[in-house]
Design an enzyme around this catalytic site. Structure first.
Site, PDB file in Angstrom:
ATOM      1  N   SER A 138       0.877  -1.175   0.000  1.00  0.00           N
ATOM      2  CA  SER A 138       0.000   0.000   0.000  1.00  0.00           C
ATOM      3  C   SER A 138       0.912   1.222   0.000  1.00  0.00           C
ATOM      4  CB  SER A 138      -0.853   0.008   1.269  1.00  0.00           C
ATOM      5  OG  SER A 138      -1.434   1.281   1.475  1.00  0.00           O
ATOM      6  N   TYR A 151      -2.116  -1.265  10.243  1.00  0.00           N
ATOM      7  CA  TYR A 151      -2.155  -1.436   8.785  1.00  0.00           C
ATOM      8  C   TYR A 151      -0.842  -0.953   8.167  1.00  0.00           C
ATOM      9  CZ  TYR A 151      -3.988  -1.043   3.997  1.00  0.00           C
ATOM     10  OH  TYR A 151      -4.200  -1.180   2.637  1.00  0.00           O
TER      11      TYR A 151
HETATM   12  P1  NAI Z   1     -11.922  -5.545  -0.224  1.00  0.00           P
HETATM   13  O1  NAI Z   1     -12.400  -5.372   1.169  1.00  0.00           O
HETATM   14  O2  NAI Z   1     -12.846  -5.268  -1.367  1.00  0.00           O
HETATM   15  O3  NAI Z   1     -11.343  -7.011  -0.450  1.00  0.00           O
HETATM   16  C1  NAI Z   1     -10.636  -7.708   0.533  1.00  0.00           C
HETATM   17  C2  NAI Z   1     -11.017  -9.183   0.431  1.00  0.00           C
HETATM   18  O4  NAI Z   1     -10.225  -9.914   1.372  1.00  0.00           O
HETATM   19  C3  NAI Z   1     -12.493  -9.459   0.771  1.00  0.00           C
HETATM   20  O5  NAI Z   1     -13.091 -10.259  -0.231  1.00  0.00           O
HETATM   21  C4  NAI Z   1     -12.419 -10.198   2.110  1.00  0.00           C
HETATM   22  O6  NAI Z   1     -13.467 -11.140   2.297  1.00  0.00           O
HETATM   23  C5  NAI Z   1     -11.062 -10.869   1.998  1.00  0.00           C
HETATM   24  N1  NAI Z   1     -10.508 -11.247   3.306  1.00  0.00           N
HETATM   25  C6  NAI Z   1     -10.473 -10.520   4.443  1.00  0.00           C
HETATM   26  N2  NAI Z   1      -9.927 -11.236   5.423  1.00  0.00           N
HETATM   27  C7  NAI Z   1      -9.594 -12.446   4.895  1.00  0.00           C
HETATM   28  C8  NAI Z   1      -9.010 -13.622   5.427  1.00  0.00           C
HETATM   29  N3  NAI Z   1      -8.639 -13.717   6.707  1.00  0.00           N
HETATM   30  N4  NAI Z   1      -8.814 -14.674   4.591  1.00  0.00           N
HETATM   31  C9  NAI Z   1      -9.202 -14.610   3.293  1.00  0.00           C
HETATM   32  N5  NAI Z   1      -9.783 -13.515   2.748  1.00  0.00           N
HETATM   33  C10 NAI Z   1      -9.971 -12.456   3.545  1.00  0.00           C
HETATM   34  O7  NAI Z   1     -10.641  -4.602  -0.307  1.00  0.00           O
HETATM   35  P2  NAI Z   1      -9.597  -4.299  -1.482  1.00  0.00           P
HETATM   36  O8  NAI Z   1      -9.461  -2.843  -1.529  1.00  0.00           O
HETATM   37  O9  NAI Z   1      -9.912  -5.046  -2.716  1.00  0.00           O
HETATM   38  O10 NAI Z   1      -8.275  -4.873  -0.805  1.00  0.00           O
HETATM   39  C11 NAI Z   1      -7.366  -5.745  -1.446  1.00  0.00           C
HETATM   40  C12 NAI Z   1      -5.960  -5.425  -0.988  1.00  0.00           C
HETATM   41  O11 NAI Z   1      -5.586  -4.121  -1.471  1.00  0.00           O
HETATM   42  C13 NAI Z   1      -5.759  -5.391   0.523  1.00  0.00           C
HETATM   43  O12 NAI Z   1      -4.553  -6.031   0.857  1.00  0.00           O
HETATM   44  C14 NAI Z   1      -5.669  -3.913   0.825  1.00  0.00           C
HETATM   45  O13 NAI Z   1      -4.933  -3.644   1.992  1.00  0.00           O
HETATM   46  C15 NAI Z   1      -4.976  -3.392  -0.417  1.00  0.00           C
HETATM   47  N6  NAI Z   1      -5.109  -1.960  -0.644  1.00  0.00           N
HETATM   48  C16 NAI Z   1      -6.330  -1.410  -0.905  1.00  0.00           C
HETATM   49  C17 NAI Z   1      -6.449  -0.046  -1.079  1.00  0.00           C
HETATM   50  C18 NAI Z   1      -7.770   0.612  -1.353  1.00  0.00           C
HETATM   51  O14 NAI Z   1      -7.833   1.869  -1.357  1.00  0.00           O
HETATM   52  N7  NAI Z   1      -8.837  -0.119  -1.601  1.00  0.00           N
HETATM   53  C19 NAI Z   1      -5.269   0.849  -1.010  1.00  0.00           C
HETATM   54  C20 NAI Z   1      -4.034   0.156  -0.747  1.00  0.00           C
HETATM   55  C21 NAI Z   1      -3.972  -1.197  -0.577  1.00  0.00           C
END
Ligand code: NAI
Length: 249
Positions: A138, A151
């Site tokens: 990130s 985080y």
């Molecule tokens: P999101 O919340 O849409 O997706 C995250 C997914 O991870 C969800 O489907 C959730 O069910 C799953 N998840 C959560 N805990 C879990 C576990 N213990 N085991 C398996 N699956 C699990 O969020 P997003 O934005 O798609 O996030 C994806 C990655 O991108 C994350 O690592 C996040 O930190 C990173 N990120 C996102 C940013 C943003 O602005 N959306 C910015 C920088 C990084």
């Protein structure tokens, strides 16, 4: 230029947001995909909509789930060439506010998971003559950010762990890279808004003032991951790639 025909991919956090968009794109480009997520309903639904995809209910913080997920890739597709370690969570709090349980949970889901998934995938990649691991950092893992101390710490660890893994596994022809999204329109922003007691619109309010006039889409991140997964990135390893439209994360 990006052709993933014949590649076997595992994507964690694939039920929504960046993970789902990446699973869709990898499949469009020819890969078979295991979608791994804690959320079984959304994960099953996503896998059904994607050709050559299967779902694995997986808590990435649990070794047995990670081992089973990589085992499913072997069973269904014969191995693993691409691992996208993407599942992640955020807790918006300072060191004074965060509970010990939340600290441990963020570390387990965001960083320990990469060790677990990778330790089961690396032998299969080595067996296949190489592979590509992409870890999700990130912008906040590089520059820090307000009220998200666990985080930021976990994502900083992802960045440096990526370099360490790239050095360790280069001799096995396994490339390891890190993608660092800026603000991206996914459920995570809604979750942050809820935690902070703010309307989610506040996260989008300044989007027009950012250098490219918007925040990221899941597809923006997915296309970078597809490049890193592909042979077009054959000499890219240990890289930390910001995908943030030159905006602050
Ligand atoms: P999101 O919340 O849409 O997706 C995250 C997914 O991870 C969800 O489907 C959730 O069910 C799953 N998840 C959560 N805990 C879990 C576990 N213990 N085991 C398996 N699956 C699990 O969020 P997003 O934005 O798609 O996030 C994806 C990655 O991108 C994350 O690592 C996040 O930190 C990173 N990120 C996102 C940013 C943003 O602005 N959306 C910015 C920088 C990084």
């Amino acid at each position: 230029m990006i052709d993933l025909t014949g590649k076997r991919a595992v994507v964690t956090g694939a039920a929504s947001g960046i993970g789902r968009a990446t699973a869709e794109l990898l499949a469009e480009l020819g890969a078979s995909v295991v979608l791994a997520d804690l959320n079984a309903d959304a994960g099953e639904e996503a896998a059904k909509a994607i050709p050559n995809a299967v779902f694995s209910r997986c808590d990435v913080s649990r070794a047995a789930d990670c081992e089973r997920t990589i085992g499913l890739a072997r069973e269904a597709f014969g191995g693993v060439d691409v691992l996208f370690n993407n599942a992640g969570i955020i807790r918006r709090s300072t060191v004074c506010e965060i509970t010990e349980d939340d600290w441990d949970l963020v570390m387990a889901v965001n960083i320990k998971s990469i060790m677990l998934m990778s330790r089961y995938a690396v032998p299969l990649m080595a067996e296949a003559g190489g592979g590509s691991i992409v870890n999700t950092g990130s912008g906040w893992g590089i520059q820090g950010g307000a009220q998200a101390v666990s985080y930021c710490a976990s994502k900083g660890a992802v960045v440096n762990m990526t370099r360490a893994m790239a050095i360790d596994h280069g001799p096995q022809k396994i490339r390891v890279n890190c993608v660092c999204p800026g603000d991206t329109a996914t459920g995570m922003l809604a979750d942050e808004a809820r935690q902070l007691g703010e309307p989610v619109e506040s996260f989008y309010a300044d989007a027009a003032d950012r250098p490219l006039g918007r925040i990221g889409t899941p597809r923006d991140i997915a296309s970078t991951v597809a490049f890193l997964a592909s042979d077009a990135a054959a000499f890219v390893s240990g890289a930390v790639l910001a995908v943030d439209g030159a905006g602050t994360a």
